[in-house]
Scaffold this motif. Structure first.
Motif, PDB file in Angstrom:
ATOM      1  N   THR A  42       0.835  -1.205   0.000  1.00  0.00           N
ATOM      2  CA  THR A  42       0.000   0.000   0.000  1.00  0.00           C
ATOM      3  C   THR A  42       0.870   1.256   0.000  1.00  0.00           C
ATOM      4  OG1 THR A  42      -1.751  -1.177   1.182  1.00  0.00           O
ATOM      5  CG2 THR A  42      -1.826   1.229   1.253  1.00  0.00           C
ATOM      6  N   TYR A  43       1.912   1.256   0.826  1.00  0.00           N
ATOM      7  CA  TYR A  43       2.850   2.385   0.858  1.00  0.00           C
ATOM      8  C   TYR A  43       3.479   2.598  -0.515  1.00  0.00           C
ATOM      9  CZ  TYR A  43       7.335   4.712   1.656  1.00  0.00           C
ATOM     10  OH  TYR A  43       8.415   5.545   1.561  1.00  0.00           O
ATOM     11  N   MET A  44       3.944   1.505  -1.126  1.00  0.00           N
ATOM     12  CA  MET A  44       4.586   1.599  -2.435  1.00  0.00           C
ATOM     13  C   MET A  44       3.602   2.065  -3.504  1.00  0.00           C
ATOM     14  SD  MET A  44       7.742   1.003  -2.229  1.00  0.00           S
ATOM     15  CE  MET A  44       8.980   0.163  -1.264  1.00  0.00           C
ATOM     16  N   LEU A  45       2.371   1.588  -3.428  1.00  0.00           N
ATOM     17  CA  LEU A  45       1.365   1.982  -4.412  1.00  0.00           C
ATOM     18  C   LEU A  45       1.118   3.484  -4.345  1.00  0.00           C
ATOM     19  CD1 LEU A  45      -0.398   0.860  -6.631  1.00  0.00           C
ATOM     20  CD2 LEU A  45      -2.169   0.421  -4.947  1.00  0.00           C
ATOM     21  N   ARG A  46       1.096   4.040  -3.132  1.00  0.00           N
ATOM     22  CA  ARG A  46       0.923   5.493  -2.985  1.00  0.00           C
ATOM     23  C   ARG A  46       2.123   6.247  -3.552  1.00  0.00           C
ATOM     24  NH1 ARG A  46       0.416   5.880   2.795  1.00  0.00           N
ATOM     25  NH2 ARG A  46      -0.639   3.928   3.075  1.00  0.00           N
ATOM     26  N   ALA A  54       4.660  -1.574  -7.448  1.00  0.00           N
ATOM     27  CA  ALA A  54       4.447  -1.630  -6.002  1.00  0.00           C
ATOM     28  C   ALA A  54       4.599  -3.061  -5.491  1.00  0.00           C
ATOM     29  CB  ALA A  54       3.065  -1.081  -5.648  1.00  0.00           C
ATOM     30  N   GLU A  55       4.052  -4.017  -6.223  1.00  0.00           N
ATOM     31  CA  GLU A  55       4.166  -5.426  -5.833  1.00  0.00           C
ATOM     32  C   GLU A  55       5.629  -5.876  -5.861  1.00  0.00           C
ATOM     33  OE1 GLU A  55       3.104  -9.211  -4.603  1.00  0.00           O
ATOM     34  OE2 GLU A  55       1.811  -7.451  -4.692  1.00  0.00           O
ATOM     35  N   GLU A  56       6.347  -5.505  -6.909  1.00  0.00           N
ATOM     36  CA  GLU A  56       7.758  -5.889  -7.014  1.00  0.00           C
ATOM     37  C   GLU A  56       8.596  -5.266  -5.905  1.00  0.00           C
ATOM     38  OE1 GLU A  56       8.966  -4.862 -10.980  1.00  0.00           O
ATOM     39  OE2 GLU A  56       7.650  -6.359 -11.882  1.00  0.00           O
ATOM     40  N   GLN A  59       7.895  -7.102  -2.670  1.00  0.00           N
ATOM     41  CA  GLN A  59       8.604  -8.381  -2.648  1.00  0.00           C
ATOM     42  C   GLN A  59      10.085  -8.159  -2.339  1.00  0.00           C
ATOM     43  OE1 GLN A  59       7.452 -11.514  -3.064  1.00  0.00           O
ATOM     44  NE2 GLN A  59       5.323 -10.912  -3.379  1.00  0.00           N
ATOM     45  N   GLU A  60      10.672  -7.174  -2.988  1.00  0.00           N
ATOM     46  CA  GLU A  60      12.084  -6.878  -2.774  1.00  0.00           C
ATOM     47  C   GLU A  60      12.347  -6.437  -1.336  1.00  0.00           C
ATOM     48  OE1 GLU A  60      15.570  -4.253  -4.933  1.00  0.00           O
ATOM     49  OE2 GLU A  60      13.649  -4.509  -5.953  1.00  0.00           O
ATOM     50  N   THR A  61      11.434  -5.649  -0.792  1.00  0.00           N
ATOM     51  CA  THR A  61      11.554  -5.212   0.600  1.00  0.00           C
ATOM     52  C   THR A  61      11.541  -6.404   1.543  1.00  0.00           C
ATOM     53  OG1 THR A  61      10.481  -3.098   0.115  1.00  0.00           O
ATOM     54  CG2 THR A  61      10.480  -3.818   2.420  1.00  0.00           C
ATOM     55  N   ILE A  83      11.566  -1.740   8.704  1.00  0.00           N
ATOM     56  CA  ILE A  83      11.050  -2.302   7.444  1.00  0.00           C
ATOM     57  C   ILE A  83      10.667  -1.193   6.475  1.00  0.00           C
ATOM     58  CG2 ILE A  83       9.139  -3.611   6.419  1.00  0.00           C
ATOM     59  CD1 ILE A  83       9.313  -5.499   8.856  1.00  0.00           C
ATOM     60  N   PHE A  84      10.012  -0.159   6.960  1.00  0.00           N
ATOM     61  CA  PHE A  84       9.609   0.922   6.060  1.00  0.00           C
ATOM     62  C   PHE A  84      10.809   1.770   5.598  1.00  0.00           C
ATOM     63  CE2 PHE A  84       5.392  -0.288   7.337  1.00  0.00           C
ATOM     64  CZ  PHE A  84       4.675  -0.107   6.164  1.00  0.00           C
ATOM     65  N   ARG A  85      11.865   1.806   6.389  1.00  0.00           N
ATOM     66  CA  ARG A  85      13.087   2.487   5.931  1.00  0.00           C
ATOM     67  C   ARG A  85      13.701   1.683   4.779  1.00  0.00           C
ATOM     68  NH1 ARG A  85      15.332   3.783  10.500  1.00  0.00           N
ATOM     69  NH2 ARG A  85      16.329   1.758  10.819  1.00  0.00           N
ATOM     70  N   ILE A  86      13.701   0.361   4.892  1.00  0.00           N
ATOM     71  CA  ILE A  86      14.177  -0.494   3.799  1.00  0.00           C
ATOM     72  C   ILE A  86      13.329  -0.240   2.556  1.00  0.00           C
ATOM     73  CG2 ILE A  86      14.330  -2.882   2.980  1.00  0.00           C
ATOM     74  CD1 ILE A  86      15.040  -3.664   5.894  1.00  0.00           C
ATOM     75  N   ALA A  87      11.995  -0.209   2.741  1.00  0.00           N
ATOM     76  CA  ALA A  87      11.086   0.009   1.613  1.00  0.00           C
ATOM     77  C   ALA A  87      11.356   1.363   0.957  1.00  0.00           C
ATOM     78  CB  ALA A  87       9.635  -0.078   2.089  1.00  0.00           C
TER      79      ALA A  87
END
Length: 189
Positions: A42-46, A54-56, A59-61, A83-87
């Motif tokens: 959801t964060y990536m999609l935004r 966002a899905e990729e 997965q990478e995160t 985790i969100f810092r990695i993302a």
């Protein structure tokens, strides 16, 4: 998922990360994945506004979480922030990579020209013509010595033996021929 379940999982996250790091626990990682995967997606999609990207990135995160679980330090923050810092860092890297153009080896700017530039070709032709005219002005014996020495690659001593001349005479005649060529070529430039 209600707030009670969320608080329970978030309180268990440091232990889950330790289990992933020390035991490579698939069950612990699966719990983390089920909890954080949708949130990261959801964060990536935004951020990227592209469902596939966002899905990729999610997965990478999560793969990075699996591979770097041992680097998590609870003294520096909670699991969620880590985790969100990695993302975030992966999203920034992906953005930079997409903005950087791919290197194209066939780009005309990087491909060596097969033929020299027209002005260089013209210069080479003119230089060759000047040289031929200058060679034509030499006496035949000097021209013969230059041809044997430079075109046929015969040594000065071998030329001297072939012509029955002293080596010094061969060398001085070649030097004289060069002086005439130099004078002829310099006067025309």
């Amino acid at each position: 998922m209600n707030d009670v379940d969320r608080n329970t999982i978030e309180s268990e996250c440091p232990a889950l990360i330790r289990a992933v790091a020390s035991e490579r626990s698939v069950e612990a990682f699966e719990t983390l994945f089920r909890y954080y995967g949708p949130r990261v997606r959801t964060y990536m999609l935004r951020q990227v506004r592209d469902a596939q990207a966002a899905e990729e990135l999610m997965q990478e995160t999560m793969i990075t979480v699996w591979n770097k679980a041992a680097l998590f330090d609870p003294a520096r923050g909670n699991v969620s922030a880590w985790i969100f810092r990695i993302a975030r860092n992966l999203r920034i890297d992906a953005h930079r990579k997409n903005k950087r153009p791919e290197f194209d080896f066939n780009d005309p700017a990087f491909v060596k020209d097969d033929a020299p530039a027209a002005d260089l070709q013209l210069e080479e032709i003119q230089d060759a013509e000047r040289l031929h005219r200058a060679l034509a002005q030499l006496p035949q014996e000097q021209l013969d010595l230059l041809k044997r020495s430079f075109f046929d690659e015969v040594s000065h001593s071998a030329i001297a033996q072939q012509l029955g001349l002293p080596v010094g005479t061969v060398k001085s005649r070649i030097r004289l021929a060069f002086a005439k060529l130099r004078a002829a070529l310099e006067s025309r430039t």
